[in-house]
Design a protein around this motif. Structure first.
Motif, short mmCIF file in Angstrom:
data_model
loop_
_atom_site.label_atom_id
_atom_site.label_comp_id
_atom_site.label_asym_id
_atom_site.label_seq_id
_atom_site.Cartn_x
_atom_site.Cartn_y
_atom_site.Cartn_z
N SER A 31 0.77 -1.13 -0.12
CA SER A 31 0.10 0.06 -0.03
C SER A 31 0.93 1.29 0.04
O SER A 31 0.77 2.31 -0.77
CB SER A 31 -1.01 0.12 1.29
OG SER A 31 -1.81 -1.14 1.09
N GLN A 32 1.88 1.16 0.83
CA GLN A 32 2.79 2.41 0.57
C GLN A 32 3.52 2.74 -0.21
O GLN A 32 3.90 3.77 -0.73
CB GLN A 32 3.76 2.33 2.15
CG GLN A 32 2.91 2.32 3.33
CD GLN A 32 4.03 2.08 4.67
OE1 GLN A 32 4.95 1.47 4.40
NE2 GLN A 32 3.47 2.55 5.60
N CYS A 37 0.03 7.27 -2.97
CA CYS A 37 -0.21 7.02 -1.13
C CYS A 37 0.55 8.08 -0.73
O CYS A 37 1.95 7.92 -0.95
CB CYS A 37 0.09 5.48 -0.95
SG CYS A 37 -0.11 5.26 0.76
N THR A 39 0.31 8.43 2.94
CA THR A 39 0.29 7.84 4.31
C THR A 39 -0.59 6.52 4.25
O THR A 39 -1.77 6.52 3.80
CB THR A 39 0.21 8.51 5.28
OG1 THR A 39 -1.27 9.06 5.42
CG2 THR A 39 0.94 9.76 5.44
N PHE A 40 0.02 5.45 4.68
CA PHE A 40 -0.66 4.47 5.06
C PHE A 40 -0.25 3.66 6.41
O PHE A 40 0.91 3.29 6.51
CB PHE A 40 -0.61 3.20 3.87
CG PHE A 40 -1.67 2.12 4.03
CD1 PHE A 40 -2.89 2.23 3.65
CD2 PHE A 40 -1.35 1.00 4.81
CE1 PHE A 40 -3.84 0.96 3.43
CE2 PHE A 40 -2.01 -0.07 4.80
CZ PHE A 40 -3.30 -0.04 4.31
N GLU A 56 -5.27 6.16 6.46
CA GLU A 56 -4.48 6.36 4.98
C GLU A 56 -5.00 7.54 4.27
O GLU A 56 -5.85 8.19 4.59
CB GLU A 56 -4.99 5.29 4.17
CG GLU A 56 -6.42 4.88 4.09
CD GLU A 56 -6.48 3.45 3.37
OE1 GLU A 56 -7.05 3.29 2.15
OE2 GLU A 56 -6.23 2.38 4.17
N HIS A 67 -5.97 2.00 -5.31
CA HIS A 67 -5.63 1.03 -4.03
C HIS A 67 -6.69 0.18 -3.61
O HIS A 67 -6.40 -0.89 -3.43
CB HIS A 67 -5.23 2.03 -2.99
CG HIS A 67 -5.29 1.41 -1.79
ND1 HIS A 67 -4.40 0.49 -1.08
CD2 HIS A 67 -6.45 1.46 -0.59
CE1 HIS A 67 -4.79 0.12 0.05
NE2 HIS A 67 -5.73 0.57 0.39
#
Length: 92
Positions: A31-32, A37, A39-40, A56, A67
């Motif tokens: 995810s990061q 992205c 922040t996650f 997130e 995502h």
């Protein structure tokens, strides 16, 4: 269009905790690494191990939707899709 912020919790059954924990680091890392992205964060609650918190921020709605699509087709999505979620999504 502004940033997309999502916060909330996901709750699993007691017998699913280890499954979630075993996949968490990979889900966070992937995810990061996604384009858009900002922040996650995903972490297990200190008082209730069946609850996981998420925070997130994505650059745009398109990045957030990308995502979501990646997640739906991932092992994480397959294992956690049925779990109760209480998320709040806002555009900033």
């Amino acid at each position: 269009m502004g940033k997309i912020l999502l916060t909330g919790t996901m709750r699993c059954a007691q017998n699913e905790i280890e499954d979630v924990l075993s996949m968490m680091a990979k889900h966070i890392r992937l995810s990061q690494a996604e384009a858009g992205c900002l922040t996650f964060e995903l972490w297990q609650d200190d008082l209730d191990p069946r609850t996981f918190h998420v925070s997130e921020v994505f650059r745009s709605e398109a990045a957030f939707e990308a995502h979501q699509e990646r997640t739906r087709t991932s092992d994480w999505g397959r294992v956690t899709s049925h779990m109760a979620r209480d998320f709040q999504k806002v555009q900033a």
